[in-house]
Motif scaffolding. Structure first.
Motif, mmCIF file in Angstrom:
data_model
loop_
_atom_site.group_PDB
_atom_site.id
_atom_site.type_symbol
_atom_site.label_atom_id
_atom_site.label_comp_id
_atom_site.label_asym_id
_atom_site.label_seq_id
_atom_site.Cartn_x
_atom_site.Cartn_y
_atom_site.Cartn_z
ATOM 1 N N PHE A 59 27.382 98.262 -0.325
ATOM 2 C CA PHE A 59 28.556 97.115 0.003
ATOM 3 C C PHE A 59 28.841 97.367 -1.349
ATOM 4 O O PHE A 59 28.121 97.316 -2.537
ATOM 5 C CB PHE A 59 28.014 95.626 0.465
ATOM 6 N N GLY A 60 30.028 97.213 -1.377
ATOM 7 C CA GLY A 60 31.009 97.222 -2.174
ATOM 8 C C GLY A 60 32.073 97.930 -2.706
ATOM 9 O O GLY A 60 33.046 98.691 -1.427
ATOM 10 N N PRO A 61 33.043 98.002 -3.938
ATOM 11 C CA PRO A 61 34.166 98.728 -4.249
ATOM 12 C C PRO A 61 33.750 100.704 -4.188
ATOM 13 O O PRO A 61 32.882 101.124 -4.092
ATOM 14 C CB PRO A 61 34.581 98.631 -5.333
ATOM 15 N N ARG A 62 35.216 101.070 -2.881
ATOM 16 C CA ARG A 62 34.187 102.555 -2.634
ATOM 17 C C ARG A 62 36.308 102.920 -2.318
ATOM 18 O O ARG A 62 37.186 102.382 -1.425
ATOM 19 C CB ARG A 62 33.540 102.479 -1.326
ATOM 20 N N TRP A 63 36.427 104.083 -3.152
ATOM 21 C CA TRP A 63 37.424 105.262 -3.163
ATOM 22 C C TRP A 63 39.273 103.409 -2.964
ATOM 23 O O TRP A 63 39.897 103.988 -2.534
ATOM 24 C CB TRP A 63 37.717 105.526 -1.696
ATOM 25 N N VAL A 121 29.231 85.419 6.589
ATOM 26 C CA VAL A 121 28.641 84.159 6.255
ATOM 27 C C VAL A 121 29.991 83.345 6.389
ATOM 28 O O VAL A 121 30.948 82.775 4.898
ATOM 29 C CB VAL A 121 28.300 83.878 5.456
ATOM 30 N N GLY A 122 30.591 81.694 6.799
ATOM 31 C CA GLY A 122 31.783 81.186 7.481
ATOM 32 C C GLY A 122 32.977 82.090 6.748
ATOM 33 O O GLY A 122 33.459 81.811 6.287
ATOM 34 N N GLY A 123 32.562 83.496 7.590
ATOM 35 C CA GLY A 123 33.838 84.580 7.321
ATOM 36 C C GLY A 123 34.206 85.674 5.879
ATOM 37 O O GLY A 123 34.788 86.084 5.759
ATOM 38 N N ARG A 124 33.050 85.041 5.537
ATOM 39 C CA ARG A 124 33.015 85.654 3.982
ATOM 40 C C ARG A 124 31.935 87.051 4.282
ATOM 41 O O ARG A 124 30.738 86.280 4.186
ATOM 42 C CB ARG A 124 32.723 84.902 3.407
ATOM 43 N N PRO A 125 32.441 88.246 3.984
ATOM 44 C CA PRO A 125 31.548 89.141 3.654
ATOM 45 C C PRO A 125 30.314 89.437 2.243
ATOM 46 O O PRO A 125 30.775 88.776 1.551
ATOM 47 C CB PRO A 125 32.132 90.267 3.536
ATOM 48 N N VAL A 126 28.801 89.147 2.880
ATOM 49 C CA VAL A 126 28.012 89.816 2.488
ATOM 50 C C VAL A 126 27.216 91.521 3.019
ATOM 51 O O VAL A 126 27.448 91.759 3.666
ATOM 52 C CB VAL A 126 27.336 88.299 2.632
ATOM 53 N N ASN A 127 26.337 91.226 1.239
ATOM 54 C CA ASN A 127 26.288 92.426 1.245
ATOM 55 C C ASN A 127 25.091 92.917 2.549
ATOM 56 O O ASN A 127 24.139 91.618 2.016
ATOM 57 C CB ASN A 127 24.928 92.622 0.127
ATOM 58 N N PRO A 128 24.891 93.178 3.845
ATOM 59 C CA PRO A 128 23.857 93.270 4.427
ATOM 60 C C PRO A 128 22.247 93.637 3.890
ATOM 61 O O PRO A 128 21.501 93.116 4.396
ATOM 62 C CB PRO A 128 24.118 94.430 5.310
ATOM 63 N N MET A 129 22.875 93.950 2.917
ATOM 64 C CA MET A 129 20.872 94.540 2.199
ATOM 65 C C MET A 129 20.460 93.370 1.963
ATOM 66 O O MET A 129 18.611 93.833 2.240
ATOM 67 C CB MET A 129 20.762 95.597 1.448
#
Length: 439
Positions: A327-331, A421-429
């Protein structure tokens, strides 16, 4: 302008690639194709490029086959490691469940002992009050009899003195003396009976006091034992509840809102656990406060258990895989999930109970499934090769929902897993690691 440049280039290449004619003969005529030096150079360059690409592609295929063998070996080692880890976690989970059951049984036994102790204590206090009332009545009776005895003695002495001072009319004083003696004998008997009754009451009071002391000592032993049981239960509850509380907080969930929502859906008959009361006098009982605190933690532990089944604290892939992107910035853009690389067809499982809200094709996601869970949590499973659920279907934890694939914008077979969560992406890890630390 252009023909002159081409002519110069052809003229410069004639020493290396002289002009050639390619003859084409048929039954009726003969034709030829004039191949200038520049044309020959382009043909050679194209042929060389095709040969170089063939060699490069062959090398890539050979290296990929070699790497695939190493990947299979690594996958087997990873499978053995994860299987051993899963067995350890299952054993630890069973141990914790057994400890929780044993703690609950000890708690129930402690409640029964406390109830018996309170009953005995109330009976002892009632007996004490009865003895105190009896002693007070006996003391009043004894005082009254003593006063009557003293009055009778005084009257006897006055009557005796009066008889001794008189010389005439002897018959009447003799009759009075006999009556007085009869009265004195009656009073003496009454005093004797009262003394006997007093001795009996005193003996009973002493026996009751001894029994009360023995009961007090037994109650002290029971209180010490109950204190030890309460302390063990409090430690067990702390050890059981604290990791779960930490797990939900690490997952970014408000524990108060979470428990309130679970309690609203699972209130059951009578709602939450009813507070205990061990006192019949309206006084605060410390044991009742400790017991109610343990009951509150048991209730919290049970609600956490229900919440853990409803929230996606689990792995969507149980077969061999490797993490390829987090999860995070990529390319230059945000990657809102975690990627699990595995062969095409690897099963994908729902990590928690929920309802399928989308199952189909979605641009860059390819074949994607979206599941709505409790507490406003949504999970997404992208790039599938096959979808095994339908919109509106209710799925259970561990149910197969699809297969890993390479559909959509993807560079290889993998699962793109998102949690929102509530439409906001969170880190699945966060969820995966939080569950591994507890379960």
């Amino acid at each position: 302008m252009k023909p002159s440049i081409l002519n110069r280039i052809n003229h410069g290449l004639e020493r290396i690639l002289p002009e050639r004619r390619l003859f084409l003969r048929s039954d009726t005529e003969t034709r030829f194709i004039l191949m200038k030096p520049l044309t020959q150079l382009v043909a050679l360059a194209g042929s060389s490029a095709i040969i170089a690409w063939s060699i490069f592609a062959t090398a890539i295929l050979i290296m990929d086959n070699i790497g695939a063998g190493n990947f299979r070996d690594q996958a087997k080692r990873d499978q053995a490691f994860y299987q051993a880890r899963l067995n350890e976690l299952a054993s630890e989970r069973d141990t914790r469940a057994g400890e929780a059951i044993a703690a609950q049984e000890r708690f129930n036994a402690a409640l029964n002992q406390i109830s018996d102790m309170q009953t005995q204590l109330l009976a002892t206090e009632e007996r004490r009050r009865e003895l105190e009332i009896g002693m007070e009545a006996f003391q009043k009776t004894l005082l009254r009899v003593s006063e009557e005895r003293d009055f009778a003695k005084g009257a006897l002495e006055n009557l005796t003195a009066s008889l001794e001072g008189e010389n005439g009319a002897a018959q009447n004083p003799l009759v009075q003396a006999r009556d007085l003696e009869t009265t004195v004998d009656f009073l003496a008997g009454a005093l004797s009976d009262t003394a006997t009754e007093r001795d009996t009451v005193v003996a009973d009071a002493q026996a009751a006091l001894i029994a009360a002391d023995e009961m007090a000592a037994e109650i002290k032993v029971l209180e010490d034992r109950n204190d030890e049981i309460f302390r063990s239960l409090e430690e067990a509850m702390t050890v059981s509840v604290a990791p779960l509380d930490k797990m939900f907080r690490q997952a970014g969930l408000s524990t108060d809102n979470l428990l309130r929502e679970v309690r609203r859906g699972y209130s059951g008959q009578g709602g939450p656990l009813t507070p205990l009361s061990f006192s019949t006098k309206g006084e605060a009982d410390p044991n009742a406060a400790r017991a109610n605190d343990i009951m509150s933690k048991l209730d919290r532990l049970n609600l956490y258990r229900i919440a853990a089944e409803k929230a996606p604290f689990g792995m969507p892939v149980k077969s061999n895989f490797r993490f390829t992107s987090g999860f995070g910035p990529r390319w230059g853009r945000m990657h809102n999930g975690t990627d699990f690389a595995a062969p095409i067809g690897t099963p994908i499982y729902a990590p928690a109970d929920g309802v399928v809200t989308f199952a189909g094709w979605s641009s860059g996601y390819g074949r994607v499934v979206k599941i709505q869970h409790a507490f406003g949590i949504e999970t997404r499973y992208a790039h599938q090769s096959k979808i095994r659920v339908k919109v509106g279907q209710r799925v259970s934890k561990g149910q197969r929902i699809g297969d890993i694939g390479n559909s959509g914008r993807s560079t290889g077979p993998h699962l793109h897993y998102e949690i929102r969560v509530g439409g906001r992406p969170v880190n699945p890890m966060i969820y995966i690691k939080a569950a591994q630390n507890v379960f």
